[in-house]
Scaffold this motif. Structure first.
Motif, PDB file in Angstrom:
ATOM      1  N   THR A 221       2.682 -14.669 -32.617  1.00 29.46           N
ATOM      2  CA  THR A 221       2.339 -13.164 -32.045  1.00 29.46           C
ATOM      3  C   THR A 221       1.192 -13.189 -31.311  1.00 29.46           C
ATOM      4  O   THR A 221       0.250 -12.898 -30.612  1.00 29.46           O
ATOM      5  N   GLY A 223      -1.328 -16.577 -31.546  1.00 35.87           N
ATOM      6  CA  GLY A 223      -2.039 -17.237 -31.747  1.00 35.87           C
ATOM      7  C   GLY A 223      -3.336 -17.790 -32.743  1.00 35.87           C
ATOM      8  O   GLY A 223      -2.780 -17.577 -33.925  1.00 35.87           O
ATOM      9  N   SER A 233       1.152  -5.257 -25.647  1.00 37.57           N
ATOM     10  CA  SER A 233       2.449  -5.911 -25.068  1.00 37.57           C
ATOM     11  C   SER A 233       3.468  -4.811 -24.793  1.00 37.57           C
ATOM     12  O   SER A 233       4.295  -5.379 -23.478  1.00 37.57           O
ATOM     13  N   LYS A 244      -3.959 -14.233 -21.775  1.00 40.49           N
ATOM     14  CA  LYS A 244      -3.083 -15.286 -21.101  1.00 40.49           C
ATOM     15  C   LYS A 244      -1.586 -15.480 -20.929  1.00 40.49           C
ATOM     16  O   LYS A 244      -1.849 -16.079 -20.919  1.00 40.49           O
ATOM     17  N   TRP A 245      -1.752 -14.649 -21.984  1.00 39.30           N
ATOM     18  CA  TRP A 245      -0.021 -15.032 -22.699  1.00 39.30           C
ATOM     19  C   TRP A 245       1.007 -14.288 -22.113  1.00 39.30           C
ATOM     20  O   TRP A 245       0.886 -13.055 -21.606  1.00 39.30           O
ATOM     21  N   ASP A 246       2.309 -14.938 -21.931  1.00 41.23           N
ATOM     22  CA  ASP A 246       3.298 -14.172 -20.865  1.00 41.23           C
ATOM     23  C   ASP A 246       4.130 -13.939 -21.737  1.00 41.23           C
ATOM     24  O   ASP A 246       4.276 -14.089 -22.345  1.00 41.23           O
ATOM     25  N   CYS A 247       4.229 -12.587 -20.852  1.00 41.04           N
ATOM     26  CA  CYS A 247       5.158 -11.690 -21.733  1.00 41.04           C
ATOM     27  C   CYS A 247       6.775 -11.268 -21.549  1.00 41.04           C
ATOM     28  O   CYS A 247       6.302 -10.198 -20.209  1.00 41.04           O
ATOM     29  N   VAL A 388       6.930 -14.329 -26.196  1.00 40.27           N
ATOM     30  CA  VAL A 388       5.488 -13.981 -26.010  1.00 40.27           C
ATOM     31  C   VAL A 388       5.113 -15.841 -25.328  1.00 40.27           C
ATOM     32  O   VAL A 388       5.612 -16.077 -26.624  1.00 40.27           O
ATOM     33  N   PRO A 390       2.744 -18.716 -24.792  1.00 43.90           N
ATOM     34  CA  PRO A 390       1.762 -19.351 -23.752  1.00 43.90           C
ATOM     35  C   PRO A 390       1.666 -20.430 -23.029  1.00 43.90           C
ATOM     36  O   PRO A 390       2.618 -21.026 -22.850  1.00 43.90           O
ATOM     37  N   SER A 391       0.590 -20.741 -22.558  1.00 45.94           N
ATOM     38  CA  SER A 391       0.753 -22.448 -22.463  1.00 45.94           C
ATOM     39  C   SER A 391       1.871 -23.461 -23.045  1.00 45.94           C
ATOM     40  O   SER A 391       1.417 -23.918 -24.656  1.00 45.94           O
ATOM     41  N   GLU A 394      -0.690 -24.749 -25.353  1.00 50.60           N
ATOM     42  CA  GLU A 394      -0.788 -23.751 -26.976  1.00 50.60           C
ATOM     43  C   GLU A 394      -0.020 -23.918 -27.782  1.00 50.60           C
ATOM     44  O   GLU A 394      -0.031 -23.750 -28.547  1.00 50.60           O
ATOM     45  N   GLN A 395       1.419 -23.843 -26.424  1.00 46.56           N
ATOM     46  CA  GLN A 395       2.702 -24.208 -27.893  1.00 46.56           C
ATOM     47  C   GLN A 395       2.379 -25.441 -28.609  1.00 46.56           C
ATOM     48  O   GLN A 395       3.200 -24.797 -29.939  1.00 46.56           O
TER      49      GLN A 395
END
Length: 449
Positions: A221, A223, A233, A244-247, A388, A390-391, A394-395
């Motif tokens: 959550t 990084g 969030s 930059k993370w998608d939620c 949440v 990330p790319s 990054e995952q």
């Protein structure tokens, strides 16, 4: 410890030899029988008249040698009117009349004091005829050697039934009264020591699990970059996340809608058929139990076959919210109380699974339960699970980091769990040796500091 001077053959396969001065007595000579209240789980309330419930009898926290006050449940006072026969007295035992497995057959609670307590549903009261002090028997009834005769007499497939007749026909080992007193004193002392050590180890285990959860929660959550820009969030239990993370809802990151499993009974053990995965097959660490293997006819399994990377969610019961990621090399399908999630190109299955082991995921589950009358999370709710993401790169970095940390931690957790298991086996062996006369405790005295 020394043994008795002489032994005699008990004539019972499960017992073998016993001290010459000990007796074998049928259960029915020591107890009469009664039934618990005619209630159901739905009748239990937060306050009222205390009852020993079916759940308490089978609880892992039930020692079997005393009433565990924190496990008691309650019924309204009106439920006991005209039901005095369901009230239990000091020296009585309350047995569960059914069990989901053979190991639980013979589970009971010993009434160790003159409480105002009633027996609840699915229970048999063994009402003491001769004595109100049966602490020795409470230890005997915990042993595998005594329960073996119960297990050999029960019947059932999915649920095993323990009847009054089953208990009545069992045999009980009885030392002389003064020896029973000494055995109880010895076991109270030794078991108390062992239980104290187990409690310490279990606290260490809980602390390690909490640390494990914290490592996962921080990584999935927040990084790995401590200096990254953050954003709100918009979700209270999730808090700040990398900018930059998608939620969004889980359904946005899946390649197909969530799917329920097969509503088929688990009866076959054919090793050539697909394994039939159920909630009970998954341990607390997300691994499949070998000892619970069941399989399903390929024709029935066809629409529910799993592929590597599929993530399963438990949808009801005590394990609701538990997850499992399928990475096996053999064919398998899944049962109806599980829901399958198949990740799309923006979400790694391993990252989703890791996310469901976080504190934030637990917080989400609790928020769902607040609005529900029963603990149940269906596909409609799972599809709205905020996650949440990330790319992909990054995952993968997060997965590599967390797996490296957890690898070291897992070995420590395994070691502590092994120590706990060994202590429990040691406790069991001490109880068995004492109540079957394998050791002579007549001269035993508690150690003085």
């Amino acid at each position: 410890m020394k043994q008795y001077e002489s032994y005699k053959d008990s004539g019972i396969k499960w017992l073998g030899k016993i001290p010459s001065q000990w007796r074998l007595v049928s259960f029915k000579r020591l107890f009469s029988f009664g039934r618990g209240l005619s209630i159901t789980k739905a009748d239990l309330v937060e306050e009222g008249i205390p009852v020993i419930s079916y759940g308490q009898i089978h609880s892992k926290q039930n020692t079997g040698t005393k009433v565990e006050q924190h496990l008691l449940r309650y019924v309204p006072k009106s439920y006991i009117e005209g039901n005095n026969s369901s009230k239990v007295n000091k020296g009585d035992f309350i047995f569960a009349d059914t069990s989901e497995d053979l190991e639980g057959c013979g589970n009971c609670v010993y009434i160790d004091n003159n409480y105002l307590i009633y027996a609840g549903y699915h229970s048999i009261i063994a009402r003491s005829i001769q004595s109100n002090d049966n602490k020795y028997l409470s230890y005997l009834f915990k042993t595998d050697c005594w329960r073996s005769q119960i297990r050999s007499s029960v019947y059932g497939v999915k649920v095993f039934s323990v009847t009054q007749s089953t208990l009545s026909d069992s045999m009980v080992i009885l030392p002389p009264i003064e020896e029973q007193t000494t055995i109880v004193s010895y076991l109270d002392y030794k078991v108390g020591q062992i239980d104290a050590t187990i409690a310490e180890k279990e606290q260490i285990l809980e602390d390690l699990k909490a640390y494990r959860s914290a490592i996962i929660s921080e990584a999935v959550t927040k990084g790995l970059d401590k200096d990254v820009e953050m954003k709100d969030s918009g979700i209270e239990w999730l808090g700040m996340i990398p900018a930059k993370w998608d939620c969004s809802s889980l359904k946005r990151f899946l390649s197909q809608p969530l799917q329920y499993g097969a509503n088929e009974s688990a009866e076959s053990t054919n090793p050539d058929w697909p394994r039939y995965i159920r909630i009970t097959d998954i341990d607390e660490y997300g691994n499949l139990r070998d000892e619970t293997f069941k399989s399903l006819d390929p024709e029935k399994a066809n629409d529910y076959l799993l592929e590597k990377g599929d993530v399963l969610f438990a949808r009801s019961g005590a394990t609701v919210g538990k997850t499992f990621i399928f990475n096996e090399n053999h064919a398998a399908c899944f049962a109806g109380y599980l829901i399958k999630a198949k990740c799309g190109e923006k979400l790694l299955p391993e990252f989703l699974y890791l996310y469901t082991n976080s504190i934030q995921y637990d917080n989400w589950k609790n928020s769902v339960f607040i609005q529900a009358t029963i603990q149940n999370i269906g596909a409609d709710k799972y599809s709205l699970l905020p996650i949440v993401v990330p790319s992909i790169e990054e995952q993968q970095r997060i997965l590599d980091y967390v797996n490296a940390k957890l690898c070291k931690l897992s070995s420590v957790i395994t070691d502590v769990q092994s120590q706990i298991d060994d202590l429990k086996k040691y406790k069991s062996s001490i109880i068995t040796e004492a109540v079957t006369g394998k050791v002579d405790l007549r001269d035993w005295k508690p150690y003085k500091k």
